[in-house]
Design a protein around this motif. Structure first.
Motif, mmCIF file in Angstrom:
data_model
loop_
_atom_site.group_PDB
_atom_site.id
_atom_site.type_symbol
_atom_site.label_atom_id
_atom_site.label_comp_id
_atom_site.label_asym_id
_atom_site.label_seq_id
_atom_site.Cartn_x
_atom_site.Cartn_y
_atom_site.Cartn_z
ATOM 1 N N LEU A 41 -31.882 -22.146 34.793
ATOM 2 C CA LEU A 41 -32.334 -22.899 35.893
ATOM 3 C C LEU A 41 -32.336 -24.069 36.485
ATOM 4 C CD1 LEU A 41 -35.654 -19.612 34.771
ATOM 5 C CD2 LEU A 41 -34.105 -20.371 37.208
ATOM 6 N N ILE A 42 -33.033 -24.976 35.530
ATOM 7 C CA ILE A 42 -33.066 -26.188 36.033
ATOM 8 C C ILE A 42 -31.462 -27.118 35.836
ATOM 9 C CG2 ILE A 42 -32.885 -28.791 34.858
ATOM 10 C CD1 ILE A 42 -35.315 -27.983 35.423
ATOM 11 N N VAL A 43 -30.403 -26.566 35.765
ATOM 12 C CA VAL A 43 -28.913 -26.351 35.701
ATOM 13 C C VAL A 43 -28.602 -26.281 37.655
ATOM 14 C CG1 VAL A 43 -26.356 -26.506 35.879
ATOM 15 C CG2 VAL A 43 -28.123 -27.081 33.729
ATOM 16 N N LEU A 44 -29.510 -24.972 37.530
ATOM 17 C CA LEU A 44 -29.044 -24.533 39.108
ATOM 18 C C LEU A 44 -29.860 -25.669 40.125
ATOM 19 C CD1 LEU A 44 -27.854 -22.749 40.799
ATOM 20 C CD2 LEU A 44 -29.608 -21.303 40.363
ATOM 21 N N ARG A 45 -31.361 -26.116 39.596
ATOM 22 C CA ARG A 45 -31.772 -26.794 40.373
ATOM 23 C C ARG A 45 -31.819 -27.925 41.342
ATOM 24 N NH1 ARG A 45 -37.379 -28.291 42.256
ATOM 25 N NH2 ARG A 45 -37.962 -30.473 41.553
ATOM 26 N N THR A 46 -31.326 -28.784 39.658
ATOM 27 C CA THR A 46 -30.044 -30.154 39.836
ATOM 28 C C THR A 46 -29.073 -30.051 40.389
ATOM 29 O OG1 THR A 46 -30.810 -30.839 37.464
ATOM 30 C CG2 THR A 46 -28.908 -32.015 38.565
ATOM 31 N N SER A 47 -28.360 -29.646 40.294
ATOM 32 C CA SER A 47 -26.883 -28.632 41.874
ATOM 33 C C SER A 47 -27.788 -28.597 43.062
ATOM 34 C CB SER A 47 -26.504 -27.997 41.278
ATOM 35 O OG SER A 47 -25.578 -27.250 42.435
ATOM 36 N N ASP A 48 -28.846 -28.175 43.348
ATOM 37 C CA ASP A 48 -29.004 -27.969 44.491
ATOM 38 C C ASP A 48 -29.299 -29.076 45.111
ATOM 39 O OD1 ASP A 48 -29.038 -25.563 44.399
ATOM 40 O OD2 ASP A 48 -30.625 -24.629 43.882
ATOM 41 N N LEU A 49 -31.049 -30.198 43.905
ATOM 42 C CA LEU A 49 -31.155 -31.767 44.389
ATOM 43 C C LEU A 49 -29.581 -31.947 44.364
ATOM 44 C CD1 LEU A 49 -34.211 -30.949 42.338
ATOM 45 C CD2 LEU A 49 -34.461 -31.336 44.513
ATOM 46 N N LEU A 50 -29.657 -32.563 43.281
ATOM 47 C CA LEU A 50 -28.009 -33.265 44.375
ATOM 48 C C LEU A 50 -27.357 -33.056 44.984
ATOM 49 C CD1 LEU A 50 -26.948 -35.781 42.063
ATOM 50 C CD2 LEU A 50 -25.245 -34.340 41.415
ATOM 51 N N SER A 71 -38.229 -36.209 41.248
ATOM 52 C CA SER A 71 -38.283 -35.111 40.932
ATOM 53 C C SER A 71 -37.414 -34.919 39.484
ATOM 54 C CB SER A 71 -38.180 -34.485 42.187
ATOM 55 O OG SER A 71 -39.033 -34.131 43.159
ATOM 56 N N MET A 72 -35.822 -35.126 39.780
ATOM 57 C CA MET A 72 -35.239 -35.082 38.695
ATOM 58 C C MET A 72 -35.055 -35.512 37.532
ATOM 59 S SD MET A 72 -31.883 -36.022 41.467
ATOM 60 C CE MET A 72 -30.379 -35.683 40.815
ATOM 61 N N LEU A 73 -36.161 -37.152 38.093
ATOM 62 C CA LEU A 73 -36.425 -37.227 36.529
ATOM 63 C C LEU A 73 -37.294 -36.858 36.025
ATOM 64 C CD1 LEU A 73 -36.494 -41.293 37.260
ATOM 65 C CD2 LEU A 73 -35.220 -40.140 35.639
ATOM 66 N N GLU A 74 -38.344 -35.873 36.525
ATOM 67 C CA GLU A 74 -39.448 -35.171 36.045
ATOM 68 C C GLU A 74 -38.791 -34.367 35.658
ATOM 69 O OE1 GLU A 74 -43.184 -32.332 37.826
ATOM 70 O OE2 GLU A 74 -42.584 -34.501 37.753
ATOM 71 N N ASP A 75 -37.674 -33.143 35.766
ATOM 72 C CA ASP A 75 -37.147 -31.971 35.366
ATOM 73 C C ASP A 75 -35.816 -33.084 34.183
ATOM 74 O OD1 ASP A 75 -37.501 -30.469 37.453
ATOM 75 O OD2 ASP A 75 -35.813 -30.956 37.811
ATOM 76 N N LEU A 76 -35.497 -33.778 33.885
ATOM 77 C CA LEU A 76 -34.621 -34.705 32.947
ATOM 78 C C LEU A 76 -35.781 -34.545 31.505
ATOM 79 C CD1 LEU A 76 -32.285 -35.872 31.171
ATOM 80 C CD2 LEU A 76 -33.259 -38.240 32.654
ATOM 81 N N ALA A 191 -25.972 -40.625 38.075
ATOM 82 C CA ALA A 191 -26.025 -40.480 36.184
ATOM 83 C C ALA A 191 -27.531 -39.824 35.899
ATOM 84 C CB ALA A 191 -26.580 -41.942 36.217
ATOM 85 N N ILE A 192 -29.062 -39.633 36.189
ATOM 86 C CA ILE A 192 -29.492 -38.639 36.050
ATOM 87 C C ILE A 192 -29.365 -37.197 36.013
ATOM 88 C CG2 ILE A 192 -32.229 -38.025 36.525
ATOM 89 C CD1 ILE A 192 -32.237 -40.455 37.488
ATOM 90 N N SER A 193 -28.704 -36.906 37.020
ATOM 91 C CA SER A 193 -28.373 -34.922 36.803
ATOM 92 C C SER A 193 -27.061 -35.329 36.065
ATOM 93 C CB SER A 193 -27.318 -35.179 38.481
ATOM 94 O OG SER A 193 -26.549 -35.892 38.675
ATOM 95 N N LYS A 194 -26.441 -36.174 35.396
ATOM 96 C CA LYS A 194 -25.592 -35.903 34.732
ATOM 97 C C LYS A 194 -25.877 -35.539 33.485
ATOM 98 C CE LYS A 194 -22.800 -39.764 33.369
ATOM 99 N NZ LYS A 194 -21.836 -40.543 33.383
ATOM 100 N N THR A 195 -26.598 -36.889 33.589
ATOM 101 C CA THR A 195 -27.564 -36.481 32.127
ATOM 102 C C THR A 195 -28.294 -34.805 31.758
ATOM 103 O OG1 THR A 195 -28.161 -38.820 32.210
ATOM 104 C CG2 THR A 195 -28.800 -37.524 30.509
ATOM 105 N N THR A 196 -29.050 -34.573 32.577
ATOM 106 C CA THR A 196 -29.895 -33.248 32.921
ATOM 107 C C THR A 196 -28.635 -32.223 32.526
ATOM 108 O OG1 THR A 196 -31.149 -34.009 34.182
ATOM 109 C CG2 THR A 196 -30.895 -31.752 34.381
ATOM 110 N N GLY A 197 -27.310 -32.672 33.282
ATOM 111 C CA GLY A 197 -26.450 -31.402 33.019
ATOM 112 C C GLY A 197 -25.771 -31.297 31.609
#
Length: 222
Positions: A41-50, A71-76, A191-197
């Motif tokens: 779910l977080i990967v999907l949300r990160t994809s949408d935000l990015l 928001s992305m840092l909070e998800d991370l 960088a943030i989205s890459k880290t979360t992914g």
């Protein structure tokens, strides 16, 4: 910083598509369903935000990018904490339901929402008294999650800074149309989205969590 904002925009769009595909990755095994579900779910949300952030190529987009960054840092931080245990992942899933129930409860109490039957009879008070809108899990702050996940530095340096824009505390900051500033913002989002992914995919496929050193390298601060 090499590359134009448009170059970074193309890169973020590609990264968003890769994250979308990753959200469908099968887990290594089925023994940790709560963590697996939360990661997807977080990967999907990160994809949408990015994907949305990839359109931020003007100086006027920097504030929106900073708000989205929070928001992305909070998800991370949440996913770092959530992948520590099945209980943590379940807590995060339940927390979302609790927040919705709290929103509904407040509006019932204020009279801006009602519970009625097919005949239009109001049962709002009875619904409140039955206790179905009480929290199931104790609310936990992002700072506490960061501390327990060993990511307090991430919270104090990056999350706190992005929060300044989110809460409108940098209104007098000079606006800029410098492509370098725009590219820096897009690079940070990437960088943030890459880290979360990375965290989520590594958990799904290898049942592993990155070390602090690896996190810093992924974020580009080491």
């Amino acid at each position: 910083m090499e590359g134009t904002p448009q170059d970074y925009s193309k890169g973020l769009k590609m990264q968003s598509e890769m994250l979308l595909a990753a959200s469908q990755f099968p887990a290594k095994c089925s023994d940790q369903p709560q963590r697996d579900r939360y990661c997807r779910l977080i990967v999907l949300r990160t994809s949408d935000l990015l994907g949305s952030a990839s359109g931020f190529v003007r100086g006027a987009d920097i504030v929106a990018g900073q708000i989205l960054m929070r928001s992305m840092l909070e998800d991370l931080i949440r996913v770092l904490w959530g992948t520590l245990s099945e209980e943590n992942a379940q807590h995060l899933m339940q927390h979302g339901q609790d927040e919705f129930k709290n929103l509904f409860r407040v509006n019932l109490q204020e009279g801006t929402a009602r519970v009625t039957d097919a005949d239009g009879l109001d049962h709002s008070q009875r619904f409140l008294e039955e206790g179905g809108l009480k929290r199931v899990v104790k609310k936990k702050s992002i700072e506490t999650m960061a501390k327990e996940a060993g990511a307090l530095g991430l919270y104090n340096v990056f999350y706190r800074f992005a929060s300044l824009h989110t809460h409108g505390n940098l209104l007098d900051e000079p606006r800029t149309d410098d492509p370098i500033d725009i590219s820096a913002m897009l690079s940070a989002l990437g960088a943030i989205s890459k880290t979360t992914g990375h965290i989520c995919i590594r958990w799904l496929l290898g049942r592993e969590r990155p070390s602090d050193t690896e996190l810093l390298e992924l974020l580009g601060v080491r």
